[in-house]
Motif scaffolding. Structure first.
Motif, PDB file in Angstrom:
ATOM      1  N   ARG A  81       0.833  -1.206   0.000  1.00  0.00           N
ATOM      2  CA  ARG A  81       0.000   0.000   0.000  1.00  0.00           C
ATOM      3  C   ARG A  81       0.870   1.260   0.000  1.00  0.00           C
ATOM      4  O   ARG A  81       0.590   2.237  -0.703  1.00  0.00           O
ATOM      5  N   ALA A  82       1.954   1.229   0.779  1.00  0.00           N
ATOM      6  CA  ALA A  82       2.853   2.386   0.821  1.00  0.00           C
ATOM      7  C   ALA A  82       3.496   2.627  -0.543  1.00  0.00           C
ATOM      8  O   ALA A  82       3.676   3.772  -0.976  1.00  0.00           O
ATOM      9  N   ALA A  83       3.816   1.540  -1.241  1.00  0.00           N
ATOM     10  CA  ALA A  83       4.506   1.669  -2.525  1.00  0.00           C
ATOM     11  C   ALA A  83       3.567   2.033  -3.668  1.00  0.00           C
ATOM     12  O   ALA A  83       3.959   2.745  -4.598  1.00  0.00           O
ATOM     13  N   HIS A  84       2.310   1.575  -3.604  1.00  0.00           N
ATOM     14  CA  HIS A  84       1.423   1.719  -4.760  1.00  0.00           C
ATOM     15  C   HIS A  84       0.200   2.588  -4.504  1.00  0.00           C
ATOM     16  O   HIS A  84      -0.533   2.907  -5.444  1.00  0.00           O
ATOM     17  N   GLY A  85      -0.020   2.969  -3.255  1.00  0.00           N
ATOM     18  CA  GLY A  85      -1.013   3.981  -2.945  1.00  0.00           C
ATOM     19  C   GLY A  85      -2.470   3.599  -3.082  1.00  0.00           C
ATOM     20  O   GLY A  85      -3.330   4.483  -3.173  1.00  0.00           O
ATOM     21  N   TRP A  86      -2.795   2.303  -3.117  1.00  0.00           N
ATOM     22  CA  TRP A  86      -4.210   1.939  -3.191  1.00  0.00           C
ATOM     23  C   TRP A  86      -4.902   2.220  -1.851  1.00  0.00           C
ATOM     24  O   TRP A  86      -4.263   2.234  -0.799  1.00  0.00           O
ATOM     25  N   GLU A  87      -6.196   2.477  -1.923  1.00  0.00           N
ATOM     26  CA  GLU A  87      -6.968   2.787  -0.732  1.00  0.00           C
ATOM     27  C   GLU A  87      -7.870   1.614  -0.353  1.00  0.00           C
ATOM     28  O   GLU A  87      -8.475   0.999  -1.239  1.00  0.00           O
ATOM     29  N   PRO A  88      -7.973   1.302   0.930  1.00  0.00           N
ATOM     30  CA  PRO A  88      -8.874   0.212   1.361  1.00  0.00           C
ATOM     31  C   PRO A  88     -10.312   0.502   0.945  1.00  0.00           C
ATOM     32  O   PRO A  88     -10.751   1.652   0.956  1.00  0.00           O
ATOM     33  N   GLN A  89     -11.030  -0.559   0.578  1.00  0.00           N
ATOM     34  CA  GLN A  89     -12.392  -0.407   0.097  1.00  0.00           C
ATOM     35  C   GLN A  89     -13.348  -1.344   0.824  1.00  0.00           C
ATOM     36  O   GLN A  89     -12.988  -2.463   1.194  1.00  0.00           O
ATOM     37  N   ILE A  90     -14.584  -0.864   1.014  1.00  0.00           N
ATOM     38  CA  ILE A  90     -15.676  -1.735   1.422  1.00  0.00           C
ATOM     39  C   ILE A  90     -15.904  -2.767   0.325  1.00  0.00           C
ATOM     40  O   ILE A  90     -15.824  -2.459  -0.862  1.00  0.00           O
ATOM     41  N   ASP A  91     -16.190  -4.022   0.731  1.00  0.00           N
ATOM     42  CA  ASP A  91     -16.533  -5.044  -0.266  1.00  0.00           C
ATOM     43  C   ASP A  91     -15.415  -5.241  -1.280  1.00  0.00           C
ATOM     44  O   ASP A  91     -15.676  -5.464  -2.475  1.00  0.00           O
ATOM     45  N   SER A  92     -14.179  -5.197  -0.823  1.00  0.00           N
ATOM     46  CA  SER A  92     -13.053  -5.174  -1.770  1.00  0.00           C
ATOM     47  C   SER A  92     -12.965  -6.439  -2.607  1.00  0.00           C
ATOM     48  O   SER A  92     -12.459  -6.405  -3.733  1.00  0.00           O
ATOM     49  N   TRP A  93     -13.457  -7.557  -2.102  1.00  0.00           N
ATOM     50  CA  TRP A  93     -13.358  -8.807  -2.865  1.00  0.00           C
ATOM     51  C   TRP A  93     -14.286  -8.815  -4.079  1.00  0.00           C
ATOM     52  O   TRP A  93     -14.093  -9.592  -5.009  1.00  0.00           O
ATOM     53  N   LEU A  94     -15.277  -7.932  -4.079  1.00  0.00           N
ATOM     54  CA  LEU A  94     -16.204  -7.863  -5.192  1.00  0.00           C
ATOM     55  C   LEU A  94     -15.943  -6.671  -6.103  1.00  0.00           C
ATOM     56  O   LEU A  94     -16.047  -6.772  -7.325  1.00  0.00           O
ATOM     57  N   THR A  95     -15.579  -5.532  -5.513  1.00  0.00           N
ATOM     58  CA  THR A  95     -15.575  -4.281  -6.270  1.00  0.00           C
ATOM     59  C   THR A  95     -14.195  -3.689  -6.538  1.00  0.00           C
ATOM     60  O   THR A  95     -14.063  -2.823  -7.398  1.00  0.00           O
ATOM     61  N   SER A  96     -13.180  -4.115  -5.825  1.00  0.00           N
ATOM     62  CA  SER A  96     -11.882  -3.445  -5.908  1.00  0.00           C
ATOM     63  C   SER A  96     -10.927  -4.254  -6.787  1.00  0.00           C
ATOM     64  O   SER A  96     -10.204  -5.128  -6.313  1.00  0.00           O
ATOM     65  N   TRP A  97     -10.939  -3.930  -8.069  1.00  0.00           N
ATOM     66  CA  TRP A  97     -10.185  -4.692  -9.082  1.00  0.00           C
ATOM     67  C   TRP A  97      -8.861  -4.000  -9.353  1.00  0.00           C
ATOM     68  O   TRP A  97      -8.819  -2.852  -9.771  1.00  0.00           O
ATOM     69  N   ASP A  98      -7.761  -4.708  -9.125  1.00  0.00           N
ATOM     70  CA  ASP A  98      -6.431  -4.164  -9.356  1.00  0.00           C
ATOM     71  C   ASP A  98      -5.545  -5.319  -9.827  1.00  0.00           C
ATOM     72  O   ASP A  98      -5.024  -6.085  -9.006  1.00  0.00           O
ATOM     73  N   ALA A  99      -5.418  -5.454 -11.155  1.00  0.00           N
ATOM     74  CA  ALA A  99      -4.671  -6.573 -11.717  1.00  0.00           C
ATOM     75  C   ALA A  99      -3.220  -6.581 -11.233  1.00  0.00           C
ATOM     76  O   ALA A  99      -2.645  -7.641 -10.967  1.00  0.00           O
ATOM     77  N   GLY A 100      -2.630  -5.391 -11.104  1.00  0.00           N
ATOM     78  CA  GLY A 100      -1.247  -5.307 -10.637  1.00  0.00           C
ATOM     79  C   GLY A 100      -1.090  -5.838  -9.231  1.00  0.00           C
ATOM     80  O   GLY A 100      -0.119  -6.543  -8.920  1.00  0.00           O
TER      81      GLY A 100
END
Length: 380
Positions: free
Chosen positions: A29-48
């Protein structure tokens, strides 16, 4: 090992695995800056993120090493999943392939299918959708109308699936279809599963946009789609048995408890240690329910790891867990009123409220699952 130690899921090498995943999440997270999300297993798509997670050894844990995985147990994957969801990590890209498709391939797939697909899953580079629900067959999958008709060298698929998460990005879908005529006396007979490439001629994917403007659901239509014999998953006619086993993994995991975790943890941190008795009681009740549900979920995970039937308890986890997720949203909203500076928690709460109605629908509506539970307990 005591019963309490079993429920902690920190025995053996699980504690070190848990600590290493936490370190990875913090660093990534520190290196790539993504933000935590509600329901991340369904809605938070990040192929990298999925590829980095796989490179670190945290995808394909239950896949044998001969197929590119790590040959570890179901509890190892449970611990990794719990840590990822607890921090709202963007896991949607690899989620369905790792959670459902890999176990199905290992249980029912041909050797060719395993060697073709499992290494890609373990690498976090295969995206899969699940083609179960239909407009007239959501929780009642026995009403599935999609059909596969025998032809030379394979099958022709016709029908429509709906609420297909990630279908617009997925490489393949595992599609449940009827392969023999309906027998009213045996509604669950005559189904088969197919591995369908979603770029096949005749596949049309239409977006379903949610209230918050996001697109992760789809309607997928199959019109005269040709599927080879090599893409039948398992045995023709055994689809119902296979799907039922698959749903045990879908319904019992920590995602049925932790979809709102970042909201719960964020509110508790914002409250701090100096709270009145009423607030302390509310927090205690919230966490007490979460811990009890987690214990049930871990117990089911151990049953699945041991190869025992856990369909009834998996349905119970899903029913109780998703109701808790819904109720936790408004409980957190009440607690947030006591926070002087909620910061970004208001936005997290707003997102949780939008997603809350879905919690008790996906994976089978809770009302139908209560019937599954009752039958499993011998109630008629």
């Amino acid at each position: 090992m005591s019963e309490f130690e079993a429920l902690c899921a920190n025995d053996g090498d699980l504690a070190e695995l848990r600590a290493s995943v936490r370190r990875f999440i913090t660093s990534d997270r520190a290196a790539h800056g993504w933000e935590p999300q509600i329901d991340s297993w369904l809605t938070s798509w990040d192929a990298g993120f999925s590829e980095r997670l796989a490179d670190a050894g945290y995808v394909g844990l239950t896949i044998p090493s001969e197929y590119g995985g790590h040959g570890q147990g179901f509890l190892h994957r449970y611990v990794v999943t719990e840590e990822l969801l607890g921090q709202g990590a963007p896991v949607a890209a690899h989620w369905f392939a790792d959670r459902q498709v890999a176990p199905s391939l290992l249980s029912y797939g041909s050797e060719e299918q395993r060697r073709r697909l499992l290494p890609q899953i373990a690498a976090g580079r295969l995206y899969s959708a699940i083609g179960m629900s239909e407009h007239g067959a959501g929780s009642d999958l026995a009403a599935t109308a999609t059909r596969a008709t025998r032809t030379d060298g394979g099958w022709v698929l016709n029908g429509t699936k709906v609420w297909t998460s990630g279908g617009h990005r997925a490489h393949v879908a595992i599609v449940l279809a009827r392969t023999s005529p309906l027998d009213p006396e045996h509604r669950h007979a005559g189904f088969s599963q197919f591995i369908v490439a979603l770029d096949s001629p005749g596949v049309t994917i239409s977006p379903i946009v949610t209230l918050d403007g996001h697109h992760h659901f789809n309607e997928v239509t199959f019109a005269e789609v040709r599927v080879g014999d090599g893409d039948v998953l398992g045995q023709v006619g055994d689809g119902w048995h296979q799907v039922t086993a698959e749903l045990g993994f879908e319904r019992s995991g920590p995602e049925r408890i932790l979809s709102t975790a970042i909201l719960i943890f964020g509110v508790i941190r914002a409250l701090g240690p100096d709270v009145d008795d009423r607030t302390a009681t509310a927090v205690g009740d919230l966490l007490g329910r979460a811990m009890s549900l987690r214990q049930l979920s871990v117990a089911v995970a151990r049953d699945l790891a041991a190869g025992r039937d856990a369909a009834t308890r998996a349905a119970l986890v899903k029913d109780l867990g998703t109701r808790f997720e819904q109720e936790s949203v408004e409980l957190c909203a009440d607690l947030l009123e006591s926070v002087d500076d909620p910061g970004g928690l208001r936005a997290v709460l707003d997102t949780a409220r939008l997603h809350s109605p879905m919690f008790t629908l996906r994976g089978g509506t809770n009302e139908v699952l209560r019937g599954v539970i009752a039958r499993g307990l011998g109630v008629r």
